[in-house]
Design a protein around this motif. Sequence first.
Motif, PDB file in Angstrom:
ATOM      1  N   ALA A   1       0.715  -0.850   0.006  1.00  0.00           N
ATOM      2  CA  ALA A   1       0.692  -0.391  -0.293  1.00  0.00           C
ATOM      3  C   ALA A   1       0.980   1.368  -0.205  1.00  0.00           C
ATOM      4  CB  ALA A   1      -0.979   0.053   1.030  1.00  0.00           C
ATOM      5  N   PHE A   2       0.764   2.028  -1.093  1.00  0.00           N
ATOM      6  CA  PHE A   2       1.800   3.397  -0.429  1.00  0.00           C
ATOM      7  C   PHE A   2       1.059   4.727  -1.708  1.00  0.00           C
ATOM      8  CE2 PHE A   2       1.643   0.638  -5.058  1.00  0.00           C
ATOM      9  CZ  PHE A   2       1.245   1.843  -6.097  1.00  0.00           C
ATOM     10  N   LEU A   3       1.333   5.940  -1.019  1.00  0.00           N
ATOM     11  CA  LEU A   3       0.527   7.009  -1.758  1.00  0.00           C
ATOM     12  C   LEU A   3       0.611   6.986  -3.171  1.00  0.00           C
ATOM     13  CD1 LEU A   3      -0.476   9.456  -0.854  1.00  0.00           C
ATOM     14  CD2 LEU A   3       1.711  10.362  -0.908  1.00  0.00           C
ATOM     15  N   ALA A   4      -0.670   6.809  -3.737  1.00  0.00           N
ATOM     16  CA  ALA A   4      -0.506   7.578  -5.316  1.00  0.00           C
ATOM     17  C   ALA A   4      -0.184   8.694  -5.953  1.00  0.00           C
ATOM     18  CB  ALA A   4      -2.089   7.044  -6.006  1.00  0.00           C
ATOM     19  N   GLY A   5      -0.182   9.045  -7.131  1.00  0.00           N
ATOM     20  CA  GLY A   5       0.402   9.687  -7.669  1.00  0.00           C
ATOM     21  C   GLY A   5      -0.740  10.092  -8.647  1.00  0.00           C
ATOM     22  N   PRO A   6      -0.831  11.420  -9.263  1.00  0.00           N
ATOM     23  CA  PRO A   6      -1.366  12.170 -10.696  1.00  0.00           C
ATOM     24  C   PRO A   6      -1.057  11.063 -11.693  1.00  0.00           C
ATOM     25  CG  PRO A   6      -0.408  13.747  -9.530  1.00  0.00           C
ATOM     26  CD  PRO A   6      -0.041  12.722  -9.059  1.00  0.00           C
ATOM     27  N   GLU A   7      -0.582  10.129 -11.547  1.00  0.00           N
ATOM     28  CA  GLU A   7       0.673   9.763 -12.719  1.00  0.00           C
ATOM     29  C   GLU A   7      -0.423   8.150 -12.593  1.00  0.00           C
ATOM     30  OE1 GLU A   7       2.648   8.560  -9.487  1.00  0.00           O
ATOM     31  OE2 GLU A   7       2.308  10.336 -10.374  1.00  0.00           O
ATOM     32  N   HIS A   8      -0.820   7.573 -11.717  1.00  0.00           N
ATOM     33  CA  HIS A   8      -2.136   6.903 -11.374  1.00  0.00           C
ATOM     34  C   HIS A   8      -3.215   6.984 -11.325  1.00  0.00           C
ATOM     35  CE1 HIS A   8       1.680   5.897  -8.396  1.00  0.00           C
ATOM     36  NE2 HIS A   8       1.385   5.208  -8.755  1.00  0.00           N
ATOM     37  N   SER A   9      -4.030   7.815 -11.670  1.00  0.00           N
ATOM     38  CA  SER A   9      -5.705   8.436 -12.101  1.00  0.00           C
ATOM     39  C   SER A   9      -6.362   7.577 -12.726  1.00  0.00           C
ATOM     40  CB  SER A   9      -5.421   9.645 -12.483  1.00  0.00           C
ATOM     41  OG  SER A   9      -4.343  11.143 -11.903  1.00  0.00           O
ATOM     42  N   LEU A  10      -5.298   7.256 -13.714  1.00  0.00           N
ATOM     43  CA  LEU A  10      -6.482   6.159 -14.945  1.00  0.00           C
ATOM     44  C   LEU A  10      -6.140   4.698 -14.089  1.00  0.00           C
ATOM     45  CD1 LEU A  10      -7.712   5.752 -17.461  1.00  0.00           C
ATOM     46  CD2 LEU A  10      -5.435   4.946 -18.964  1.00  0.00           C
TER      47      LEU A  10
END
Length: 159
Positions: free
Chosen positions: A6-15
Amino acid sequence: MHAYDAFLAGPEHSLNLARLQADFNREFDSPCPPVVVVARRLEVMLAGDQCFAIVAGNGHGLVGHALVTLRPTFYFDGPLAVLDELYVQPVLRGRGIGSALIDRLLQGLALRGSLELHINVDEDDTATRRFYEHHGFDNNLPGSDWQMLLYYQELPPTK
């Protein structure tokens, strides 16, 4: 433990987050904007400081997510948090992934100085209610027997 981090998502994970959210909404027969629209909105939200997402995955993709929005409050200095969504793919439930998401999001809220997290759950969703209660959440204010209720009203779109 499980084989999913489990990790912090960034904008690159949006899709990928948008795809998971579409799966969640399909599972519960809830309406959902098109994946590309959700992805665009999430990309903007995750680039700011009023939202964050924790994702669970392995080397083969994301299998769950927790999406938290933040807002100022006059009750304390840190932000008030709302868990907008928490989802784990159905075949992977019961393996500790949801717990890992909750643990990481609580760590993220502590780092942001938040003192309160709100979660809305349908009354008849007893499994989800049991999950949150297992993690220390309650629908009563301390010292009270009264249950908290959420009131809802759809507003017309603005032009």
